[in-house]
Design a protein around this motif. Structure first.
Motif, short mmCIF file in Angstrom:
data_model
loop_
_atom_site.label_atom_id
_atom_site.label_comp_id
_atom_site.label_asym_id
_atom_site.label_seq_id
_atom_site.Cartn_x
_atom_site.Cartn_y
_atom_site.Cartn_z
N GLU A 41 0.85 -1.34 -0.18
CA GLU A 41 -0.09 -0.03 0.07
C GLU A 41 1.02 0.80 0.15
O GLU A 41 0.97 1.93 0.67
N GLY A 42 1.99 1.60 -1.18
CA GLY A 42 1.92 2.73 -1.49
C GLY A 42 3.67 2.61 -1.47
O GLY A 42 4.00 1.47 -0.71
N GLY A 43 4.14 3.13 -1.34
CA GLY A 43 5.75 3.73 -0.47
C GLY A 43 6.73 3.35 -1.24
O GLY A 43 5.75 3.52 -3.05
N LEU A 44 8.11 3.57 -1.75
CA LEU A 44 9.05 3.64 -2.67
C LEU A 44 9.94 2.41 -2.89
O LEU A 44 10.01 2.13 -1.67
N ALA A 45 10.04 2.74 -4.29
CA ALA A 45 11.51 1.03 -4.28
C ALA A 45 12.06 1.97 -4.52
O ALA A 45 12.10 2.97 -6.15
N PHE A 114 13.49 4.47 1.50
CA PHE A 114 11.76 3.24 0.59
C PHE A 114 11.85 2.36 1.33
O PHE A 114 12.02 1.19 1.88
N ARG A 115 10.62 1.53 0.91
CA ARG A 115 10.13 0.74 1.30
C ARG A 115 10.53 -0.61 0.81
O ARG A 115 10.89 -1.94 1.60
N ILE A 116 11.38 -0.59 0.13
CA ILE A 116 11.70 -1.73 -0.77
C ILE A 116 13.33 -1.63 -1.44
O ILE A 116 13.26 -0.25 -2.66
N ILE A 117 14.78 -2.33 -1.77
CA ILE A 117 15.12 -1.93 -2.27
C ILE A 117 16.09 -2.82 -3.02
O ILE A 117 16.48 -4.14 -1.68
#
Length: 183
Positions: A41-45, A114-117
């Protein structure tokens, strides 16, 4: 290659021409997202060493708000841009041709978390441990974020790199995937 799940499920992705880029197989990509999501639900990758952009695009399809794609190879950058254009993802993406080190400095200056890197460097030139240190030092990972390291099965990453602890590691043929989170 294709998008496996989410809003863009089944859509085709172009791969980088030539033999300089090793694409993440659909099997490994599906396993990664089963480990870290599978939906968001959203966030930056941040997709470092992005190649075709497959991982960052999959994250967008599964609910990530924006993905930043980094690669230093011009053919990879062109392929990422084509894939984003074909899938109409330009409004929620940024693409940069630069090194991983320069990219990490740039996103740090912007204050991004970042939520995911995704880290999927060439197997023969891996600097995963030093990149993990920079991610820690620059506080690039959100509190609930995850770093996904794709590497050769022959490489054993440490259980902890500063505040980042390995929470899971799985092997898929010649590829291993290790996950790191803040502790």
């Amino acid at each position: 290659m294709r998008v496996i799940s989410g809003a863009l499920k089944g859509r085709a992705l172009k791969s980088v021409p030539g033999k300089t880029t090793r694409p993440t197989t659909d099997k490994v990509k599906e396993a990664i997202f089963n480990m870290i999501g599978p939906y968001f639900e959203g966030g930056l990758a941040l997709d470092l060493f992005a190649g075709s952009g497959s991982l960052g695009i999959e994250a967008l399809s599964r609910g990530i708000e924006c993905s930043i794609f980094i690669d230093k190879d011009m053919k990879a950058i062109q392929t990422i841009r084509e894939n984003l254009e074909n899938l109409k993802l330009n409004d929620c993406s940024e693409v940069y041709r630069t090194s991983a080190d320069q990219a990490l400095k740039a996103v740090s200056k912007r204050g991004l978390k970042f939520r995911i890197i995704f880290l999927d460097p060439p197997y023969k030139k891996q600097k995963l441990e030093s990149i993990l240190k920079v991610i820690h030092e620059q506080s690039l990972l959100s509190t609930d974020g995850v770093v996904v390291c794709e590497h050769s099965y022959e490489v054993t990453l440490p259980d902890q790199v500063l505040s980042l602890a390995k929470t899971k590691s799985e092997q898929y043929g010649i590829t291993s995937v290790s996950l790191y989170q803040n502790v």
